[in-house]
Design a protein around this motif. Structure first.
Motif, short mmCIF file in Angstrom:
data_model
loop_
_atom_site.label_atom_id
_atom_site.label_comp_id
_atom_site.label_asym_id
_atom_site.label_seq_id
_atom_site.Cartn_x
_atom_site.Cartn_y
_atom_site.Cartn_z
N ASP A 265 12.77 -0.75 4.99
CA ASP A 265 12.15 0.23 4.09
C ASP A 265 10.69 -0.10 3.79
N ASP A 266 10.12 -1.11 4.45
CA ASP A 266 8.70 -1.43 4.30
C ASP A 266 7.90 -0.74 5.40
N PHE A 267 7.14 0.28 5.04
CA PHE A 267 6.37 0.98 6.06
C PHE A 267 4.98 1.32 5.55
N SER A 268 4.05 1.43 6.49
CA SER A 268 2.66 1.76 6.18
C SER A 268 2.12 2.71 7.25
N ILE A 269 1.17 3.54 6.84
CA ILE A 269 0.54 4.52 7.74
C ILE A 269 -0.95 4.23 7.78
N PHE A 270 -1.54 4.31 8.97
CA PHE A 270 -2.93 3.90 9.17
C PHE A 270 -3.77 5.10 9.63
N VAL A 271 -4.82 5.39 8.88
CA VAL A 271 -5.72 6.50 9.21
C VAL A 271 -7.16 6.01 9.11
N LYS A 272 -8.13 6.89 9.46
CA LYS A 272 -9.52 6.46 9.55
C LYS A 272 -10.37 6.78 8.33
N THR A 273 -9.94 7.73 7.50
CA THR A 273 -10.76 8.11 6.35
C THR A 273 -9.91 8.16 5.09
N PHE A 274 -10.58 8.04 3.95
CA PHE A 274 -9.88 8.11 2.68
C PHE A 274 -9.31 9.51 2.47
#
Length: 424
Positions: free
Chosen positions: A223-232
């Protein structure tokens, strides 16, 4: 052969039994532990197998215990009986090949060939590819909030055997015994049973599919997940929409207080942190380091092992320390921690010297042992009768030059740094 017959086949049950014995674990509400499990099976297996095959078997309640969480507070565990753990393991072994091929390649928890190190390395790859805004979403009490009806509908996509479905439903609904009182369960998949990790992945695979449909870069370990994007701006939009999906479609809760949009230097994942390597001349790149919380946990465990008042001799302390060291470094070996390990090794050796000094106790014995280690009698008498505290003496040259690193190694001591470099 039907699914239930495969689950209850001799070969599958043998594998399940061996796995349960290998995992050890405490007994459940019936008090039958690993040592008494084999005689119990020999006396009751015929009846239990018939109940399983006819669908009338009723699992016993799970034993509720609480353990401290890394982030604070307590986590509720549910420990099934040893027999129910074996049956759950047998179910897991047959269901996993049905579901695992459809799981995302970026789901790393509780899967064959996957581990936490791969998840953190993938997170590092995303960050170094300039996906430096991280949507860090915390699921509130995930294992306690799983909706049973929703989960069973997902299972039915792959499983049609009514007896297997009924058995899984009974395991989900088994009451929990807390402080001697039974508590009904209408939601949740209690941690502690072999089936829980697979069931959690079945639910969260729906989240993975949603993230992939949106072409988002992510990592998930249970249940530990993260999402990575380029801008705030993109991170804010993703956080809002994915939170809505989790709460409306998966029937789970998002912890708003712990969920946030983070930059790499403020981000921690599975015990690792991310540090800029600009000071090494590589601008814009990051490296894995051990988080402050993980360091603090390690030091606390070392203090417990090297506490002078615990009833353990020196060899027992060394054995426990080496066991802790191997497990910790095998997990954190991808991190850049060479400098900190060198400092910590000196601290650990001083604590071991303090244990030895405390064990010598009386001045006469201290003088005798110092002379045996090569100290001149006059100096040995001075140190043996000194009024300095044991901690100060352990850090002094008198013990550093007598209880040397070589002597500690001969007693079985292995430094963290030495083991770390050997594994790199």
């Amino acid at each position: 052969m039907g699914l239930l017959n495969r689950i209850l086949s001799k070969e599958n049950l043998k594998r399940a039994y061996e796995q349960v014995v290998r995992n050890k674990g405490s007994s459940g509400v019936d008090g039958i532990g690993i040592d008494a499990f084999k005689p119990y099976l020999q006396g009751h297996w015929g009846r239990l197998k018939e109940e399983l095959e006819t669908g009338i078997y009723q699992p016993k309640a799970v034993l509720g215990i609480k353990i401290p969480k890394r982030s604070g507070g307590e986590r509720q565990l549910g420990i099934p009986t040893t027999f129910d753990r074996m049956i759950q393991q047998a179910i897991h072994q047959e269901l996993s090949p049905l579901f695992d091929p459809e799981f995302s390649e970026f789901s790393y928890g509780f899967r064959p060939g996957k581990h936490a190190g791969q998840a953190t390395q993938q997170a590092l790859t995303y960050i170094n590819q300039d996906y430096g805004y991280i949507v860090d979403i915390d699921l509130k009490s995930f294992f306690d909030e799983v909706n049973h009806d929703y989960l069973m509908n997902l299972i039915k996509r792959k499983v049609s055997d009514p007896l297997v479905l009924r058995l899984i439903w009974k395991y989900l609904r088994s009451p929990m015994q807390v402080d001697g009182k039974l508590q009904k369960r209408r939601k949740g998949v209690p941690q502690g049973g072999p089936l829980s990790p697979l069931l959690s992945n079945i639910v969260l695979n729906e989240l993975d599919k949603e993230l992939e449909a949106r072409h988002l870069r992510f990592v998930r370990y249970a249940d530990d997940f993260s999402i990575f994007v380029k801008t705030f701006r993109a991170a804010y939009r993703v956080k809002r929409r994915i939170t809505r999906f989790i709460e409306n479609r998966l029937h789970l809760l998002v912890n708003d207080k712990k969920s946030a949009i983070r930059r790499p230097l403020q981000y921690e994942y599975l015990g690792f942190a991310f540090e800029s390597s600009y000071q090494r001349g590589v601008r814009g790149q990051y490296q894995l380091v051990v988080s402050k919380t993980s360091w603090a946990e390690l030091k606390y465990k070392i203090k417990q092992i090297t506490r002078k008042t615990i009833p353990a001799n020196f060899d027992e302390r060394i054995e426990r320390l080496n066991l802790l060291m191997r497990g910790w470094l095998n997990y954190f070996k991808p991190a850049s921690i060479q400098g900190k390990l060198k400092t910590m090794d000196g601290w650990v050796r001083n604590r071991l010297r303090y244990c030895i000094w405390h064990h010598w106790k009386k001045p006469k014995r201290r003088v005798k042992n110092l002379i045996r280690l090569g100290v001149q009698p006059e100096m040995a008498w001075q140190w043996g009768h000194c009024r300095m505290g044991g901690r100060a003496v352990s850090c002094s040259p008198i013990l550093g030059t007598t209880i040397t690193l070589d002597r500690l190694k001969r007693r079985g001591y292995i430094s963290f740094l030495e083991y770390y470099l050997a594994k790199r």
